[in-house]
Design an enzyme around this catalytic site. Structure first.
Site, PDB file in Angstrom:
ATOM      1  N   PRO A   2      48.166 -23.815 -81.688  1.00  0.00           N
ATOM      2  CA  PRO A   2      48.149 -23.163 -80.409  1.00  0.00           C
ATOM      3  C   PRO A   2      48.202 -24.166 -79.270  1.00  0.00           C
ATOM      4  O   PRO A   2      47.348 -25.028 -79.177  1.00  0.00           O
ATOM      5  CB  PRO A   2      46.817 -22.455 -80.426  1.00  0.00           C
ATOM      6  CG  PRO A   2      46.304 -22.576 -81.809  1.00  0.00           C
ATOM      7  CD  PRO A   2      47.028 -23.635 -82.490  1.00  0.00           C
ATOM      8  N   GLU A   3      49.196 -24.038 -78.449  1.00  0.00           N
ATOM      9  CA  GLU A   3      49.193 -24.756 -77.171  1.00  0.00           C
ATOM     10  C   GLU A   3      48.750 -23.727 -76.129  1.00  0.00           C
ATOM     11  O   GLU A   3      48.310 -22.641 -76.491  1.00  0.00           O
ATOM     12  CB  GLU A   3      50.586 -25.337 -76.896  1.00  0.00           C
ATOM     13  CG  GLU A   3      50.976 -26.373 -77.966  1.00  0.00           C
ATOM     14  CD  GLU A   3      52.244 -27.139 -77.678  1.00  0.00           C
ATOM     15  OE1 GLU A   3      52.558 -27.360 -76.503  1.00  0.00           O
ATOM     16  OE2 GLU A   3      52.926 -27.521 -78.639  1.00  0.00           O
TER      17      GLU A   3
END
Length: 276
Positions: A2-3
DNA sequence: CTTGCCCCCTGCACGC
DNA sequence: TGCGTGCAGGGGGCAA
């Protein structure tokens, strides 16, 4: 992992399911993720109602009524949050559950265990805990400006890609989006940050905003480990222009052939023709 | 102070 | 099939 867009997508998806719900029981099946889990602190959340779910940088924050506590969750490289019925069978690497008062639970799965789960104190609702001090500006807020990026670049010899991934400079730009952003801005990942002229820095700020906004709109990127809370995948992977496209023709200029280069230990992709 | 390297951990794709 | 190698979205600590 996850960014920023993935974490934002998760926060948005979880919010309606969590706000107003009470955490009845916290259950952890490992002693530690990136840090040891503080079981006593986690137990302090039992009986408390969630009042807000939001994101700061790549952290997910849950605020509670009746106490000055926030739950900080960072998904690391491989973390994933799901909502499921309390009786839902346990799968591998599902390390922490927060049982809710409606028969559901919030479940964290994190095979690599680079994630973080921590209960932090705040002074007043809406405050950020001291643990998040030192984070740079949010890229989609007005506080992130050309001049603040220019100030961070000034005199620096390190690669611009490395600099925009530094959470003290700007938060939320991870390895995938760093390559995407620099491609859009026409800037080579490896050039020293201090060599960028103001016009190119301005272009980079716009590219960061544009790419992240588009990724949020698409529900994030899916490579391996990210999927939305409801189990659906993000669609941004289809929009990726350079990431993981080594050897392919550049989709922007249609002339260059995408190269992969390792920068400070992370894979970087760029077009040698339209990125200078 | 700045920067790059290494590490934390598991799973997977690949080549032999 | 089975094993070894390298790689993966993050980030913190450390040493040059």
């Amino acid at each position: 992992m996850p960014e920023l867009p993935e974490v934002e997508t998760v926060a948005t998806a979880l919010r309606p399911h969590l706000v107003g719900r009470r955490v009845m029981r916290v259950c952890a099946r490992v002693e530690r993720l990136r840090e040891p889990l503080d079981m006593q602190a986690l137990a302090r959340l039992e009986g408390e109602a969630v009042t807000a779910v939001y994101r700061r940088a790549k952290y997910l924050l849950l605020e509670f009524a009746g106490c000055r506590l926030v739950l900080l969750i960072h998904l690391g490289m491989s973390g994933r949050l799901r909502l499921a019925p309390v009786c839902h069978p346990l799968a591998g690497h599902e390390h922490v559950d927060w049982e809710l008062d409606n028969g559901n639970l919030l479940r964290l799965r994190d095979p690599r265990r680079f994630g973080l789960v921590k209960v932090a104190e705040i002074v007043a609702p809406g405050d950020l805990p001291a643990e998040l001090d030192g984070l740079g500006p949010e890229p989609l807020e007005p506080e992130f400006t050309d001049s603040c990026l220019a100030a961070a670049c000034r005199g620096r010899r390190r690669p611009i890609k490395n600099l925009i991934m530094d959470s003290r400079v700007v938060v939320g730009v991870g390895n995938i989006y760093a390559s995407e952003v620099l491609h859009r801005a026409g800037i080579r990942p490896g050039i020293p940050a201090g060599d960028l002229r103001p016009a190119r820095i301005a272009r980079l700020v716009v590219a960061i905003r544009t790419v992240l906004t588009a990724a949020i709109a698409a529900g994030g990127t899916t490579i391996n480990d990210f999927a939305g809370v409801d189990g659906r995948e993000g669609y941004f992977s289809r929009e990726l222009q350079v990431y993981a496209r080594a050897g392919e023709r550049c989709l922007r200029c249609r002339r260059g052939c995408i190269r992969r280069e390792v920068l400070v230990g992370r894979a970087s992709y760029y077009c040698p023709v339209c990125q200078r």
